[in-house]
Write a protein that holds these residues in place. Structure first.
Motif, short mmCIF file in Angstrom:
data_model
loop_
_atom_site.label_atom_id
_atom_site.label_comp_id
_atom_site.label_asym_id
_atom_site.label_seq_id
_atom_site.Cartn_x
_atom_site.Cartn_y
_atom_site.Cartn_z
N GLN A 179 1.20 -1.28 0.32
CA GLN A 179 -0.22 0.15 -0.06
C GLN A 179 1.06 1.57 0.15
O GLN A 179 1.86 1.50 0.64
N ASP A 180 0.65 2.28 -1.16
CA ASP A 180 1.40 3.65 -0.79
C ASP A 180 0.60 4.67 -0.41
O ASP A 180 0.55 5.79 -0.43
N ASP A 181 -0.25 3.82 0.37
CA ASP A 181 -1.08 5.43 0.67
C ASP A 181 -1.58 5.45 2.43
O ASP A 181 -0.63 4.22 2.68
N GLU A 182 -1.09 6.14 2.90
CA GLU A 182 -0.87 6.44 4.36
C GLU A 182 -2.27 6.22 4.99
O GLU A 182 -2.99 6.75 5.50
N ARG A 183 -2.94 4.88 5.39
CA ARG A 183 -3.48 4.24 6.06
C ARG A 183 -3.58 3.30 7.20
O ARG A 183 -2.79 2.72 7.70
N GLY A 184 -3.64 4.46 8.45
CA GLY A 184 -2.75 4.76 10.14
C GLY A 184 -1.39 4.87 10.22
O GLY A 184 -1.18 5.80 9.37
N VAL A 185 -1.20 4.75 10.95
CA VAL A 185 -0.25 5.14 11.48
C VAL A 185 0.89 4.90 11.07
O VAL A 185 1.20 3.23 11.11
N LEU A 186 2.27 5.71 10.89
CA LEU A 186 3.73 5.28 9.88
C LEU A 186 4.41 5.25 10.83
O LEU A 186 4.91 6.54 11.89
N TYR A 187 5.39 4.10 10.95
CA TYR A 187 6.42 4.71 11.32
C TYR A 187 7.75 4.44 10.98
O TYR A 187 8.09 4.14 9.68
N VAL A 188 8.82 5.00 11.21
CA VAL A 188 9.77 5.46 10.25
C VAL A 188 11.04 5.77 10.93
O VAL A 188 11.25 5.56 12.50
N SER A 189 12.35 4.32 10.62
CA SER A 189 13.42 4.98 11.65
C SER A 189 14.36 5.58 11.25
O SER A 189 14.30 7.19 10.98
N GLN A 190 15.21 6.14 12.18
CA GLN A 190 15.83 7.20 11.95
C GLN A 190 16.63 7.87 11.09
O GLN A 190 16.96 8.65 10.35
N ASP A 191 17.34 6.53 9.86
CA ASP A 191 17.51 7.15 8.98
C ASP A 191 16.59 7.11 7.98
O ASP A 191 17.29 6.99 6.62
N LEU A 192 15.84 7.13 8.60
CA LEU A 192 14.32 7.07 7.23
C LEU A 192 14.34 6.30 6.22
O LEU A 192 14.53 6.70 4.95
N GLU A 193 15.14 4.65 6.64
CA GLU A 193 15.11 4.56 5.34
C GLU A 193 13.70 3.25 4.90
O GLU A 193 13.77 2.44 4.60
#
Length: 249
Positions: free
Chosen positions: A26-40
């Motif tokens: 899925q490429d849409d924001e379905r709910g909360v997204l978590y992102v690592s510090q390096d943004l990878e």
């Protein structure tokens, strides 16, 4: 930490143009997204919680963080690699890390595909367990609910409860509308509202309607017409009217 300190080079902003969960297609924001510090590394909260090979972390190592939840980045990477070998029983694409909780069941899904296939989500937040059961292995009362949605709707209609249902829905939507417009609404409340809305099929259909080619063309036409009006008015002001002078008393 503010956004500038977290992302001084603006990398995250660039990625947000089309952000994709690494655990589902899925490429849409379905709910909360978590992102690592390096943004990878990016993942939906539910994709993390319901992936069979993941548990929340209590260590001090590198984590995907969102308020009180923590997921070990290395474990998430291992889960992504495990999913590359598993095909989703619903969409048939690789990356299916959400398995039916019955050990002998071969069903594997992406989280949102499990929902589409009417699998049952069993949640115990206090105990920290998040289980999924495919339709075949959904137990007891919950299974009857899934199989009789139309019957329940008919019963509500025959009992004269449909008007009450839609009145309640409209009341809730009115409350959501008010909170979104209210500048004092907190980020947490807005996130909860976003989760509710983007998980709703009707809301996504409405989004498609207002972002359709027809609507865009209509707005572009109105913009062009408005621009012509502005140009004519500017031309009148500059060339047809004498400059204003102060009236002497």
């Amino acid at each position: 930490m503010n956004e500038a300190e977290r992302d001084p080079a603006g990398i995250f902003q660039e990625r947000m143009v089309k952000i994709t969960c690494d655990l589902c297609p899925q490429d849409d924001e379905r709910g909360v997204l978590y992102v690592s510090q390096d943004l990878e590394l990016v993942a939906h909260e539910n994709c993390l919680l319901y992936s069979s090979g993941l548990v929340e972390s209590e260590g001090d190592h590198s984590c995907l963080n969102y308020e009180e939840r923590h997921f070990d980045v290395e474990q998430v990477k291992e889960e992504i690699n495990r999913g590359k070998r598993l095909k989703c029983s619903y969409c048939l694409k690789k990356g299916a890390t959400v398995g039916c909780d019955i050990k002998k069941c071969p069903k594997n899904y992406h989280f949102f595909c499990a929902r589409q296939d009417q699998a049952t989500m069993q949640t115990d937040e206090h105990g920290g367990t998040y289980k999924v059961f495919c339709q075949k292995h959904t137990h007891g009362k919950t299974n009857r609910v899934f199989s009789t949605k139309v019957d329940m709707l008919k019963k509500m209609k025959n009992a004269g409860l449909i008007e009450n249902l839609f009145e309640a829905l409209l009341e809730d939507l009115d409350g959501i509308h008010f909170k979104i417009k209210d500048n004092t609404t907190s980020e947490k409340e807005l996130q909860e509202i976003a989760n509710l809305l983007f998980d709703c099929v009707i809301f996504r259909k409405s989004l498609r309607k207002i972002s359709s080619d027809t609507m865009i063309s209509k707005l572009q036409s109105e913009q062009e017409h408005l621009q012509k009006k502005i140009e004519v008015l500017q031309d009148i002001a500059e060339n047809m009217l004498p400059p204003q002078t102060d009236i002497q008393h």
